[in-house]
Enzyme design. Structure first.
Site, short mmCIF file in Angstrom:
data_model
loop_
_atom_site.label_atom_id
_atom_site.label_comp_id
_atom_site.label_asym_id
_atom_site.label_seq_id
_atom_site.Cartn_x
_atom_site.Cartn_y
_atom_site.Cartn_z
NE ARG A 1 -7.00 -79.16 10.26
CZ ARG A 1 -6.11 -78.53 11.22
NH1 ARG A 1 -5.13 -79.52 10.97
NH2 ARG A 1 -6.48 -77.37 11.09
CG ASP B 1 -0.96 -74.56 19.12
OD1 ASP B 1 0.23 -74.93 18.45
OD2 ASP B 1 -1.98 -75.63 18.59
N GLY C 1 -3.47 -77.19 9.63
CA GLY C 1 -3.83 -75.40 8.83
C GLY C 1 -2.94 -74.89 8.28
CB THR D 1 0.26 -73.47 13.67
OG1 THR D 1 -1.20 -73.84 14.52
CG2 THR D 1 1.86 -73.81 15.29
CG ASP E 1 -0.58 -79.89 18.49
OD1 ASP E 1 -0.95 -79.63 17.28
OD2 ASP E 1 -0.87 -80.13 19.15
NE ARG F 1 -6.21 -77.81 16.77
CZ ARG F 1 -6.56 -78.22 15.48
NH1 ARG F 1 -7.20 -79.35 15.93
NH2 ARG F 1 -6.84 -78.33 14.10
CG ASP G 1 -3.47 -72.87 16.26
OD1 ASP G 1 -4.47 -71.63 15.84
OD2 ASP G 1 -3.98 -73.71 16.13
O1 F6P Z 1 -4.29 -74.97 13.68
C1 F6P Z 1 -4.85 -73.98 13.24
C2 F6P Z 1 -6.53 -73.75 13.12
O2 F6P Z 1 -7.05 -72.74 11.90
C3 F6P Z 1 -7.02 -73.27 14.71
O3 F6P Z 1 -7.08 -72.58 15.29
C4 F6P Z 1 -8.33 -74.26 14.65
O4 F6P Z 1 -8.85 -74.71 15.05
C5 F6P Z 1 -8.48 -75.45 13.65
O5 F6P Z 1 -7.03 -75.09 12.91
C6 F6P Z 1 -9.50 -75.46 12.11
O6 F6P Z 1 -8.98 -76.16 11.45
P1 F6P Z 1 -9.87 -76.35 10.50
O7 F6P Z 1 -9.07 -75.94 9.05
O8 F6P Z 1 -9.66 -78.07 9.50
O9 F6P Z 1 -11.01 -77.06 10.57
#
Ligand code: F6P
Length: 319
Positions: free
Chosen positions: A72, A129, A11, A125, A103, A171, A127
């Site tokens: 991803r 995290d 992300g 990120t 991560d 997340r 997050d």
């Molecule tokens: O890791 C960043 C994040 O925005 C999280 O907070 C969220 O759960 C996830 O990515 C959403 O990912 P995507 O945009 O791939 O659905």
């Protein structure tokens, strides 16, 4: 070491561009050639790249997103995908790689380390995290975006005397909800790290009304449940009109704050220094005012610490 690759993965997060800029500018300053890999690990295994120079990172320090693009990559998780990436790394002559991401991206970096590619991770990120570092790039900006939303929702919530639930990203980590809730004066904060006590939340809403409060804000981290279901339960128990706002992707965009730009600049530059000092398989982080480097295996093993004192404080201050 003369040729270093850089990619952004997972992300996107505000400040990733500032980190890319720091990698390129410090790399060139230190006599290296910097190759920008497009679309994260996808670009690494499909051979999508661009040669970068001082001008390629002009005018990006203030921009959200990532100029290199991100993805991803499912293919990179397979042996076949990683071998394709390795072939590309050898073909282009990359002697080191800097991975800016969270991560999941670091796990990819760890696999490349095992294949003999010197790699350094930079935490990007929203997050927050990753436990080995106090902050990740993008968290501060996301938190400020959420805070702005809380203030706006607070206006209408007061006018209508409602309860408003605000669902934020993160997340499995509650940091965005926790700290924006503390900063925004939320009445309750619901996190994956703490089990939900709906009776307590409703009691606090009703007690607030008794002593003249005109509204309540409840922060909900996405990893702790559904805002829609929660709103229904709270409305049923309290009898107070309860609305929801799911902030979604606005949290991932926008111009990075000064904090994120400084963090990204320091961390991006440090990643280059680490590779040039002959170290590898590291991740960059921040501890207090110090930019630190940790072994990637250790960093990924460390459990995220939950700041219970911030959670308790937010509860006390919003009574
Ligand atoms: O890791 C960043 C994040 O925005 C999280 O907070 C969220 O759960 C996830 O990515 C959403 O990912 P995507 O945009 O791939 O659905």
């Amino acid at each position: 070491m003369k040729k270093i690759g850089v990619l952004t993965s997972g992300g996107d997060a505000p400040g990733m561009n500032a980190a890319i800029r720091a990698v390129v500018r410090n790399g060139v300053y230190r006599g290296c050639e910097i190759i920008g890999i497009k679309r994260g690990y996808e670009g690494l295994l499909n051979g999508q790249y661009t040669e970068m120079n001082l001008s390629s990172v002009a005018d990006i320090i203030h921009r959200g997103g990532t100029i290199l693009g991100t993805a991803r990559s499912e293919e990179f998780k397979t042996n076949g995908g990683r071998n394709k990436a390795l072939e590309f790394i050898k073909k282009v002559g990359l002697e080191g790689l800097i991975v800016i991401g969270g991560d999941g991206s670091f796990k990819g970096a760890q696999e490349l380390c095992k294949l003999g590619v010197p790699t350094v991770g930079v935490p990007g990120t929203i997050d927050n995290d990753l436990n080995y570092t106090d902050y990740t790039i993008g968290f501060d900006t996301a938190m400020n975006t959420v805070l702005d939303a809380i203030s706006k929702i607070r206006d209408t919530s007061t006018s209508h005397e409602r309860t408003n639930i605000i669902e934020v990203m993160g997340r499995d980590c509650g940091d965005i909800a926790l700290y924006s809730g503390l900063a925004g004066g939320a009445e309750s904060i619901i996190l994956p790290e703490i089990s939900l006590d709906i009776e307590k939340i409703c009691e606090k809403i009703l007690n607030g009304i008794k002593r003249g409060k005109r509204h309540s804000i409840i922060m909900l981290a996405e990893g702790a449940g559904s805002a829609i279901d929660l709103a229904k339960s709270i409305q049923d128990i309290t009898g107070i009109e309860t609305r929801t706002t799911i902030l979604g992707y606005i949290q991932r965009g926008g111009s990075p704050t000064a904090f994120d730009r400084i963090l990204a600049s320091k961390m991006g530059a440090k990643a280059v220094d680490i590779l040039l000092d002959g170290e590898e398989n590291k991740v960059v982080g921040v501890n207090g005012n110090d930019i630190i480097a940790k072994d990637i295996d250790m960093a990924l093993k460390t459990e995220k610490r939950f700041d219970k004192s911030a959670y308790d404080l937010a509860d006390i201050l919003s009574r």
